[in-house]
Design an enzyme around this catalytic site. Structure first.
Site, PDB file in Angstrom:
ATOM      1  N   HIS A  34      89.186  61.404  49.199  1.00 22.09           N
ATOM      2  CA  HIS A  34      88.304  60.896  50.260  1.00 22.09           C
ATOM      3  C   HIS A  34      87.521  62.055  50.894  1.00 22.09           C
ATOM      4  CE1 HIS A  34      91.774  57.906  50.489  1.00 22.09           C
ATOM      5  NE2 HIS A  34      90.751  57.110  50.273  1.00 22.09           N
ATOM      6  N   VAL A 173      89.174  63.601  42.122  1.00 24.40           N
ATOM      7  CA  VAL A 173      89.982  64.745  42.566  1.00 24.40           C
ATOM      8  C   VAL A 173      91.415  64.490  42.118  1.00 24.40           C
ATOM      9  CG1 VAL A 173      90.778  66.074  44.545  1.00 24.40           C
ATOM     10  CG2 VAL A 173      88.461  65.131  44.536  1.00 24.40           C
TER      11      VAL A 173
HETATM   12  P1  AMP Z   1      90.124  53.759  48.978  1.00 24.51           P
HETATM   13  O1  AMP Z   1      90.517  54.262  50.343  1.00 24.51           O
HETATM   14  O2  AMP Z   1      91.214  53.851  47.962  1.00 24.51           O
HETATM   15  O3  AMP Z   1      89.434  52.414  49.017  1.00 24.51           O
HETATM   16  O4  AMP Z   1      89.022  54.780  48.455  1.00 24.51           O
HETATM   17  C1  AMP Z   1      87.851  55.033  49.194  1.00 24.51           C
HETATM   18  C2  AMP Z   1      86.903  55.791  48.299  1.00 24.51           C
HETATM   19  O5  AMP Z   1      87.497  57.016  47.887  1.00 24.51           O
HETATM   20  C3  AMP Z   1      86.545  55.012  47.015  1.00 24.51           C
HETATM   21  O6  AMP Z   1      85.168  55.181  46.746  1.00 24.51           O
HETATM   22  C4  AMP Z   1      87.412  55.685  45.982  1.00 24.51           C
HETATM   23  O7  AMP Z   1      86.900  55.599  44.675  1.00 24.51           O
HETATM   24  C5  AMP Z   1      87.408  57.126  46.478  1.00 24.51           C
HETATM   25  N1  AMP Z   1      88.559  57.845  45.921  1.00 24.51           N
HETATM   26  C6  AMP Z   1      89.858  57.460  45.958  1.00 24.51           C
HETATM   27  N2  AMP Z   1      90.632  58.341  45.289  1.00 24.51           N
HETATM   28  C7  AMP Z   1      89.799  59.303  44.812  1.00 24.51           C
HETATM   29  C8  AMP Z   1      89.987  60.482  44.027  1.00 24.51           C
HETATM   30  N3  AMP Z   1      91.180  60.863  43.602  1.00 24.51           N
HETATM   31  N4  AMP Z   1      88.892  61.222  43.743  1.00 24.51           N
HETATM   32  C9  AMP Z   1      87.656  60.839  44.164  1.00 24.51           C
HETATM   33  N5  AMP Z   1      87.420  59.741  44.906  1.00 24.51           N
HETATM   34  C10 AMP Z   1      88.463  58.985  45.228  1.00 24.51           C
END
Ligand code: AMP
Length: 255
Positions: A34, A173
């Site tokens: 994030h 990441v």
């Molecule tokens: P979430 O809180 O899981 O809904 O994720 C919020 C945003 O962060 C989404 O656009 C996800 O794709 C991105 N995200 C989650 N994990 C990762 C990661 N390991 N690397 C890059 N972006 C991420």
């Protein structure tokens, strides 16, 4: 950083000065994945807006929703330290005044990969993202390639509905052992955490989808799919008990 729990307050607070706005929607329980999205937004825009909303309509499994980690105070500190200007933390009533009568439905790709295993998941995702984009009205919105199918569906939704926002993809990441960072990793028990990096190791190998699926099953995973399509290899598999944790990952493959 200003925090808004009401959409009306948020709309009043949002800059109207013609500054560029970047938007990072999240479900909280922040990690370095994030953070990379927020850093990119802060770099590329004069104002950065973030949101924390665990969207119930995208959960097909109530246990998964109940077990979803929450670290709200820490999340607020992280967003503030990274330079977020405005943080929206709305309630269900705020986001769904219609009680989810109106829905954004994609009828093909949303039924593949994760959509084939999580009934209605992408309808929930697309509906909440459209609502958030309409509230925030950003110039750019940042999405992680970890959820690659989600990124593609959102990018195409924005094109389809002529929405005036640039969808910016951000690289995955990972932990040093290759495991893609995920809020759900907090729920991995020590044994599952030790096994989890094998997903990344296998999808990067020259093994076939079938071989990878078999090897994951041998390692104790309950495999939803391993599928190579459009130059990427996608995987989703469940591991552990109480709670069961569903992990997803993908990599680009040479075609
Ligand atoms: P979430 O809180 O899981 O809904 O994720 C919020 C945003 O962060 C989404 O656009 C996800 O794709 C991105 N995200 C989650 N994990 C990762 C990661 N390991 N690397 C890059 N972006 C991420």
């Amino acid at each position: 950083m200003k925090i808004c729990t009401s959409v009306t307050d948020f709309v009043k607070s949002r800059e109207e000065s013609g500054k560029s706005v970047g938007f990072v929607p999240t479900m909280g329980a922040l990690h370095a994945g994030h953070e990379s999205l927020v850093r990119k937004s802060v770099e590329e825009n004069e104002t950065t807006v973030a949101s924390i909303y665990v969207n119930p309509t995208q959960f097909d499994n109530q246990n998964d929703l109940a077990a979803y980690p929450e670290t709200l105070e820490q999340d607020q500190r992280i967003f503030e330290s990274l330079g977020v200007d405005l943080l929206l933390i709305p309630t269900f009533e705020q986001m769904y005044p219609d009680g989810f009568r109106y829905q954004v439905l994609e009828t093909e790709f949303a039924r593949n990969l994760c959509g084939a295993h999580r009934d209605g998941h992408f309808t929930g995702v697309l509906t909440i993202v459209m609502k958030l984009l309409n509230i925030v009205r950003p110039n750019r919105a940042y999405f992680g390639e970890k959820d690659y199918q989600q990124y593609l569906l959102i990018r195409d939704m924005v094109d389809t509905f002529f929405m005036d926002v640039e969808i910016v993809p951000c690289s995955i990441v990972r932990e040093s052992d290759g495991l893609a960072l995920s809020s759900r990793n907090l729920n991995l028990d020590p044994c599952a955490r030790k096994t989890a990096p094998i997903i990344h190791e296998l999808i990067n190998s020259s093994a076939t989808d079938r071989e990878i699926s078999d090897r994951l099953a041998e390692a104790g995973f309950d495999v939803d799919y391993v599928e190579t399509r459009d130059g990427r290899r996608f995987v989703a598999a469940k591991v552990g008990e109480n709670p069961v944790v569903r992990l997803i990952d993908n990599v680009a493959v040479a075609s």
